[in-house]
Design a protein around this motif. Structure first.
Motif, PDB file in Angstrom:
ATOM      1  N   ASP A  97       0.831  -1.207   0.000  1.00 23.42           N
ATOM      2  CA  ASP A  97       0.000   0.000   0.000  1.00 23.42           C
ATOM      3  C   ASP A  97       0.864   1.256   0.000  1.00 23.42           C
ATOM      4  OD1 ASP A  97      -2.278  -1.552   0.050  1.00 23.42           O
ATOM      5  OD2 ASP A  97      -2.618  -1.333   2.209  1.00 23.42           O
ATOM      6  N   ARG A 124       2.313   1.860  -3.469  1.00 22.79           N
ATOM      7  CA  ARG A 124       1.311   2.442  -4.369  1.00 22.79           C
ATOM      8  C   ARG A 124       1.086   3.916  -4.050  1.00 22.79           C
ATOM      9  NH1 ARG A 124      -1.294  -2.687  -3.300  1.00 22.79           N
ATOM     10  NH2 ARG A 124      -1.221  -4.020  -5.169  1.00 22.79           N
ATOM     11  N   GLY A 164       2.684   5.266  -7.041  1.00 19.81           N
ATOM     12  CA  GLY A 164       1.570   5.111  -7.972  1.00 19.81           C
ATOM     13  C   GLY A 164       1.324   3.666  -8.346  1.00 19.81           C
ATOM     14  N   SER A 165       0.229   3.429  -9.019  1.00 20.20           N
ATOM     15  CA  SER A 165      -0.174   2.063  -9.368  1.00 20.20           C
ATOM     16  C   SER A 165       0.788   1.413 -10.359  1.00 20.20           C
ATOM     17  CB  SER A 165      -1.592   2.067  -9.941  1.00 20.20           C
ATOM     18  OG  SER A 165      -1.663   2.897 -11.093  1.00 20.20           O
ATOM     19  N   ALA A 166       1.619   2.216 -11.033  1.00 16.52           N
ATOM     20  CA  ALA A 166       2.568   1.667 -12.010  1.00 16.52           C
ATOM     21  C   ALA A 166       3.925   1.350 -11.387  1.00 16.52           C
ATOM     22  CB  ALA A 166       2.755   2.650 -13.167  1.00 16.52           C
ATOM     23  N   ARG A 189       7.069  -0.385 -10.148  1.00 17.04           N
ATOM     24  CA  ARG A 189       7.719  -1.672 -10.464  1.00 17.04           C
ATOM     25  C   ARG A 189       9.136  -1.567  -9.930  1.00 17.04           C
ATOM     26  NH1 ARG A 189       6.004  -6.433 -12.357  1.00 17.04           N
ATOM     27  NH2 ARG A 189       7.485  -6.555 -14.067  1.00 17.04           N
ATOM     28  N   HIS A 220       1.527  -9.458  -4.461  1.00 14.74           N
ATOM     29  CA  HIS A 220       1.403  -8.235  -5.268  1.00 14.74           C
ATOM     30  C   HIS A 220       2.472  -8.231  -6.362  1.00 14.74           C
ATOM     31  CE1 HIS A 220      -1.248  -6.639  -2.088  1.00 14.74           C
ATOM     32  NE2 HIS A 220      -0.357  -7.129  -1.242  1.00 14.74           N
ATOM     33  N   GLU A 253       2.533  -7.463  -9.353  1.00 19.79           N
ATOM     34  CA  GLU A 253       2.517  -6.330 -10.284  1.00 19.79           C
ATOM     35  C   GLU A 253       3.408  -5.187  -9.818  1.00 19.79           C
ATOM     36  OE1 GLU A 253      -0.535  -5.458  -7.169  1.00 19.79           O
ATOM     37  OE2 GLU A 253       0.079  -7.237  -8.307  1.00 19.79           O
ATOM     38  N   LEU A 254       3.770  -5.163  -8.533  1.00 19.85           N
ATOM     39  CA  LEU A 254       4.615  -4.102  -7.994  1.00 19.85           C
ATOM     40  C   LEU A 254       6.101  -4.427  -8.057  1.00 19.85           C
ATOM     41  CD1 LEU A 254       2.622  -3.205  -4.727  1.00 19.85           C
ATOM     42  CD2 LEU A 254       2.574  -1.989  -6.920  1.00 19.85           C
TER      43      LEU A 254
END
Length: 266
Positions: A70, A73, A77-79, A81, A101, A103-104
């Motif tokens: 959290d 993010r 941000g949601s992108a 990496r 998670h 995607e992170l």
């Protein structure tokens, strides 16, 4: 409540460090500064119940992984990496974060810990006893605190590591006082949970994974490799000569070189 973080380097962070039991983010500052010289910016986390982050009522690896996710993010941000680097307790948080998670996480580095019960955590029992044995109400100096710890903790480096969590403050009435900047009650009472590894129900993380072992450390064993490879199919194990469990303190140059090579390849 937000976790305390420290940024080292310029630009958008691409590396995140998670510390071990009784540690704090700044334990990784030296290596993060080395990475910054090679254009990598890092975020150093104080995990819950440690450093300047909040305390909780329970010890839960899954909850810690979600909380770090959290925070990533929120900050990136949601992108987001990132290359996620976790040592010991922080390595378990990092593994769970990558599994929960993915995607992170662009890539993962797990330093001297395995996805299994870490029985060696029980060696922290005398450390907890020593810290709890300090009479903070009568303590007059950090030197006195180290002298008292020396009764139960032989290694000067370990004493200094523990004492980084002892904070000097002014109490009401203008009296000097001391307090622990870690949740010693919770952590000391839940070492079995710290040692544990949760059921991850057959999950796996497909990204590049570097698994770093200290050659003198007992935390990574041959029997851990099958599970590690099931969870992290792209894992590569490297062993740092001359290093014990605190690889980043024992061999910072060798570990920095491994991290830079891994970052360049991923």
């Amino acid at each position: 409540m937000a976790l305390f973080t420290q940024l080292i380097g310029a630009g958008r962070p691409d590396v995140v460090f998670l510390h071990g039991l009784f540690g704090r983010g700044k334990n990784w500052a030296g290596i993060a500064k080395t990475l910054a010289e090679h254009d990598h910016a890092s975020v150093l986390f104080d995990l819950p119940n440690h450093g300047r982050s909040h305390w909780s009522e329970t010890f839960d690896y899954g909850a810690m992984a979600d909380e770090v996710a959290d925070e990533l993010r929120l900050k990136l941000g949601s992108a987001a990496r990132v290359t996620l680097v976790g040592h010991s307790m922080g390595g378990k948080v990092a593994m769970l974060l990558a599994l929960q998670h993915p995607e992170l996480v662009r890539s993962l580095v797990v330093v001297d810990i395995a996805p299994d019960i870490s029985y060696q955590v029980r060696t922290s029992v005398p450390l907890v006893k020593a810290m709890r044995g300090l009479d903070l109400a009568t303590l007059t100096s950090r030197g006195e605190a180290e002298k008292q710890l020396a009764v139960d903790v032989d290694d000067p480096a370990v004493r200094l590591f523990l004492l980084q969590n002892l904070k000097h403050l002014r109490t009401p009435g203008d009296r000097n006082g001391w307090q622990w900047e870690l949740n010693l009650g919770l952590l000391g009472d839940h070492l079995d949970e710290v040692a544990a590894w949760p059921d991850v129900d057959g999950a796996s993380y497909p990204g590049p994974t570097l698994w770093v072992a200290g050659a003198e450390s007992p935390y990574i064993l041959p029997e851990h490799q099958p599970r590690m490879r099931r969870l992290f199919p792209q894992v590569r194990l490297v062993t740092i000569a001359g290093a014990g469990h605190w690889v980043h303190a024992d061999a910072p140059e060798a570990l920095s070189a491994e991290l830079l090579a891994f970052l360049a390849a991923t």
